[in-house]
Write an enzyme that holds these catalytic residues in place. Sequence first.
Site, mmCIF file in Angstrom:
data_model
loop_
_atom_site.group_PDB
_atom_site.id
_atom_site.type_symbol
_atom_site.label_atom_id
_atom_site.label_comp_id
_atom_site.label_asym_id
_atom_site.label_seq_id
_atom_site.Cartn_x
_atom_site.Cartn_y
_atom_site.Cartn_z
ATOM 1 C CG HIS A 56 -0.394 0.024 2.695
ATOM 2 N ND1 HIS A 56 0.421 -0.885 3.125
ATOM 3 C CD2 HIS A 56 -0.412 1.072 3.305
ATOM 4 C CE1 HIS A 56 0.756 -0.617 4.359
ATOM 5 N NE2 HIS A 56 0.208 0.604 4.538
ATOM 6 C CG HIS A 58 -0.164 4.380 4.967
ATOM 7 N ND1 HIS A 58 -0.647 3.419 5.614
ATOM 8 C CD2 HIS A 58 -0.908 5.258 4.223
ATOM 9 C CE1 HIS A 58 -2.068 4.063 5.532
ATOM 10 N NE2 HIS A 58 -2.114 5.058 4.799
ATOM 11 C CG ASP A 60 4.627 3.336 7.568
ATOM 12 O OD1 ASP A 60 3.859 3.459 6.689
ATOM 13 O OD2 ASP A 60 4.332 2.012 8.235
ATOM 14 C CG HIS A 61 4.052 0.265 4.306
ATOM 15 N ND1 HIS A 61 4.312 -1.357 4.798
ATOM 16 C CD2 HIS A 61 3.588 1.012 5.357
ATOM 17 C CE1 HIS A 61 3.461 -1.272 6.024
ATOM 18 N NE2 HIS A 61 3.274 0.061 6.380
ATOM 19 C CG HIS A 114 -4.111 -0.184 6.623
ATOM 20 N ND1 HIS A 114 -3.934 0.747 7.981
ATOM 21 C CD2 HIS A 114 -2.871 0.443 6.138
ATOM 22 C CE1 HIS A 114 -2.847 1.202 8.088
ATOM 23 N NE2 HIS A 114 -2.019 1.195 7.091
ATOM 24 C CG ASP A 133 0.529 -1.116 7.730
ATOM 25 O OD1 ASP A 133 1.626 -2.214 7.933
ATOM 26 O OD2 ASP A 133 0.868 -0.023 7.803
ATOM 27 C CG HIS A 171 3.978 -1.577 11.299
ATOM 28 N ND1 HIS A 171 4.684 -0.390 11.683
ATOM 29 C CD2 HIS A 171 3.190 -1.275 10.190
ATOM 30 C CE1 HIS A 171 4.371 0.412 10.745
ATOM 31 N NE2 HIS A 171 3.480 -0.037 10.062
HETATM 32 FE FE FE Z 1 2.643 0.888 8.244
HETATM 33 ZN ZN ZN Z 2 -0.049 1.617 6.534
#
Ligand code: FE
Ligand code: ZN
Length: 255
Positions: A56, A58, A60-61, A114, A133, A171
């Site tokens: 996805h 985001h 942090d990915h 998400h 996530d 995570h």
């Molecule tokens: Fe994340």
């Molecule tokens: Zn995420």
Amino acid sequence: MALTVDLVPCLSDNYAYLLHDAADGLCAVVDPSEPEPVRRALAARGLRLTHILNTHHHFDHTGGNIPLKQEFGAVIVGPAKDRARIPGIDVGVDESAPWQFGPHTARILEIPAHTRAHIAFAFEDENIVFTGDTLFAMGCGRLFEGTPQMMWTSLSKLMRLADDMRVYCGHEYTLSNGRFALTVEPNNADLRARMKEVQALRAQSQPTIPSTLGLEKKTNPFLRPDSPEIRKTLAMEDADTVAVFGELRRRKDAF
Ligand code: FE
Ligand code: ZN
């Protein structure tokens, strides 16, 4: 030949994963949060990056997408329905067709909620699934772009994979997820046993990933809204499955 998965800790609690097969020279990184830990992991193993897979959009990915693509010329593969939000995307995938990683086949599962276009990559011949996530060890992702019904449908899709699928999530949230799980299902013996193992691992800063889908079904409250004990805890004995799921998610948001 078998695929190998190596964990690459990123940022404070993210995992990226190197996915490689010595026989064909292919090496992918799943959800690179940032470039530097990925560079170091590649160098330590003498690997050259060929693909970047995103579950996805985001940051942090996907934070490592552009620098790693510039450095290695890696092909970026992500959700077709979210092209505009995946930095540098080359190949959009959806569940209408599998994605081929050399000789290895990844089934694409569309698992929104998400984010509205979140996907999973399931290498069913190798029992490997990257859940981003959406499904965590003993937890599930927050509903940023979806409803409880959407997330329950997405999790149900993952639950139809084989029980021995190894679950690689985005995570290291396992310990806090487990603490929440115990508040709603304190007498679940499998959950209690797993928490002892998780506590021992985390006390030594060891990862709790991967788990298996079979273990998640026994211990993850978000896959268990029909558990009599969970329903009793929530005083929702006669509620429908999605209503119980939604209440679990609400309580976790406030936990
Ligand atoms: Fe994340
Ligand atoms: Zn995420």
